[in-house]
Design a protein around this motif. Sequence first.
Motif, PDB file in Angstrom:
ATOM      1  N   CYS A  62       0.813  -1.354  -0.136  1.00  0.00           N
ATOM      2  CA  CYS A  62       0.077  -0.142  -0.182  1.00  0.00           C
ATOM      3  C   CYS A  62       0.879   1.359  -0.095  1.00  0.00           C
ATOM      4  CB  CYS A  62      -1.038  -0.148   1.201  1.00  0.00           C
ATOM      5  SG  CYS A  62      -2.179  -1.413   0.956  1.00  0.00           S
ATOM      6  N   ALA A  63       2.009   1.097   0.538  1.00  0.00           N
ATOM      7  CA  ALA A  63       2.878   2.227   0.899  1.00  0.00           C
ATOM      8  C   ALA A  63       3.260   2.652  -0.666  1.00  0.00           C
ATOM      9  CB  ALA A  63       3.991   2.274   1.804  1.00  0.00           C
ATOM     10  N   MET A  64       4.135   1.482  -1.221  1.00  0.00           N
ATOM     11  CA  MET A  64       4.438   1.608  -2.379  1.00  0.00           C
ATOM     12  C   MET A  64       3.297   1.910  -3.675  1.00  0.00           C
ATOM     13  SD  MET A  64       7.249   1.135  -4.240  1.00  0.00           S
ATOM     14  CE  MET A  64       8.595   0.079  -3.675  1.00  0.00           C
ATOM     15  N   ALA A  65       2.298   1.620  -3.421  1.00  0.00           N
ATOM     16  CA  ALA A  65       1.230   2.170  -4.328  1.00  0.00           C
ATOM     17  C   ALA A  65       1.144   3.596  -4.413  1.00  0.00           C
ATOM     18  CB  ALA A  65      -0.093   1.415  -3.907  1.00  0.00           C
ATOM     19  N   GLU A  66       1.491   4.245  -3.537  1.00  0.00           N
ATOM     20  CA  GLU A  66       1.574   5.635  -3.355  1.00  0.00           C
ATOM     21  C   GLU A  66       2.886   6.371  -3.728  1.00  0.00           C
ATOM     22  OE1 GLU A  66      -1.226   7.110  -2.578  1.00  0.00           O
ATOM     23  OE2 GLU A  66      -2.168   5.694  -1.988  1.00  0.00           O
ATOM     24  N   ALA A  67       3.816   5.691  -4.367  1.00  0.00           N
ATOM     25  CA  ALA A  67       5.246   5.947  -4.683  1.00  0.00           C
ATOM     26  C   ALA A  67       4.994   6.856  -5.972  1.00  0.00           C
ATOM     27  CB  ALA A  67       6.060   4.885  -4.745  1.00  0.00           C
ATOM     28  N   ARG A  68       6.123   7.839  -6.001  1.00  0.00           N
ATOM     29  CA  ARG A  68       6.176   8.289  -7.499  1.00  0.00           C
ATOM     30  C   ARG A  68       7.241   7.873  -8.147  1.00  0.00           C
ATOM     31  NH1 ARG A  68       6.486  14.539  -6.760  1.00  0.00           N
ATOM     32  NH2 ARG A  68       8.348  14.022  -5.877  1.00  0.00           N
ATOM     33  N   GLU A  69       7.104   7.476  -9.509  1.00  0.00           N
ATOM     34  CA  GLU A  69       8.419   6.860 -10.284  1.00  0.00           C
ATOM     35  C   GLU A  69       9.400   7.621 -10.101  1.00  0.00           C
ATOM     36  OE1 GLU A  69       7.055   5.430 -13.876  1.00  0.00           O
ATOM     37  OE2 GLU A  69       9.206   5.453 -14.606  1.00  0.00           O
ATOM     38  N   GLU A  70       9.210   8.918 -10.061  1.00  0.00           N
ATOM     39  CA  GLU A  70      10.448   9.846 -10.025  1.00  0.00           C
ATOM     40  C   GLU A  70      11.327   9.659  -8.635  1.00  0.00           C
ATOM     41  OE1 GLU A  70       7.375  10.591 -10.711  1.00  0.00           O
ATOM     42  OE2 GLU A  70       7.086  12.879 -10.270  1.00  0.00           O
ATOM     43  N   ASP A  71      10.428   9.271  -7.706  1.00  0.00           N
ATOM     44  CA  ASP A  71      11.251   8.880  -6.412  1.00  0.00           C
ATOM     45  C   ASP A  71      11.830   7.590  -6.344  1.00  0.00           C
ATOM     46  OD1 ASP A  71      10.545  11.406  -5.301  1.00  0.00           O
ATOM     47  OD2 ASP A  71       8.648  10.885  -4.711  1.00  0.00           O
ATOM     48  N   LEU A  72      11.226   6.802  -6.765  1.00  0.00           N
ATOM     49  CA  LEU A  72      11.542   5.369  -6.709  1.00  0.00           C
ATOM     50  C   LEU A  72      12.737   5.033  -7.555  1.00  0.00           C
ATOM     51  CD1 LEU A  72      11.292   2.387  -5.830  1.00  0.00           C
ATOM     52  CD2 LEU A  72       9.588   1.945  -7.359  1.00  0.00           C
ATOM     53  N   TYR A  73      12.681   5.446  -8.830  1.00  0.00           N
ATOM     54  CA  TYR A  73      13.645   4.903  -9.839  1.00  0.00           C
ATOM     55  C   TYR A  73      15.013   5.314  -9.401  1.00  0.00           C
ATOM     56  CZ  TYR A  73      16.425   4.726 -14.238  1.00  0.00           C
ATOM     57  OH  TYR A  73      17.183   4.306 -14.998  1.00  0.00           O
TER      58      TYR A  73
END
Length: 209
Positions: A62-73
Amino acid sequence: MTKAKKEEALALLEEMYPEAKAELVFSNPYEMMVATILSAQCTDRQVNKVTPAVFARYPDACAMAEAREEDLYPMVKSCGFKTKAANIIAACRMIRDEYSGQVPDTMEDLTRLPGVGRKTANVVLYNAFGIPAFAVDTHVFRVSNRIGLCRADTVEETERQMTRLIPKEKWGNAHHWLIWHGRRVCKAQRPDCEACGLRGLCDEYRKKR
Ligand code: SF4
């Protein structure tokens, strides 16, 4: 190779790698799924370097579902392919929206998730849920065919033949024996046949000689 020789080769592999297990570090199905998606065409060692920070920032689906690609990448960039970050987020959104935030535990449901193919699903089923499964990655494909445990042109056919040969309760362990042998001895470019305990049984070794 006869069935008896194949069984002998599998027994030898079991003897050679009694401690073989997943080298990805994980503590629940969500972490196993994320780590396995990241491990495609990347070493487990590299994945293990980046996942502690990823799991600290995004502790569940659920936390990952809120992630933004520009933060995770940027956090997973060293594992290659921008699509991995996008797939992880998209898979976790589906898990949140359609599976109550829990990673599903069937092949059918897992392979609906973006970035999760049959190999990743089998890895997650066995390692995270203890469900018998035989995942065919590049090492398993190469080593099984070199030894002569199967004769297959595709990973799907390798999985079919190997799961007919190996008793179900040993599928997961056999996957790890073959990976460990492929990483340590029967390497893609230079297999160390002279140091290999299987050379007396191996089809490839016999052909080379
Ligand atoms: S004998 Fe050579 S090709 Fe056969 S399994 Fe061993 S390392 Fe691989």
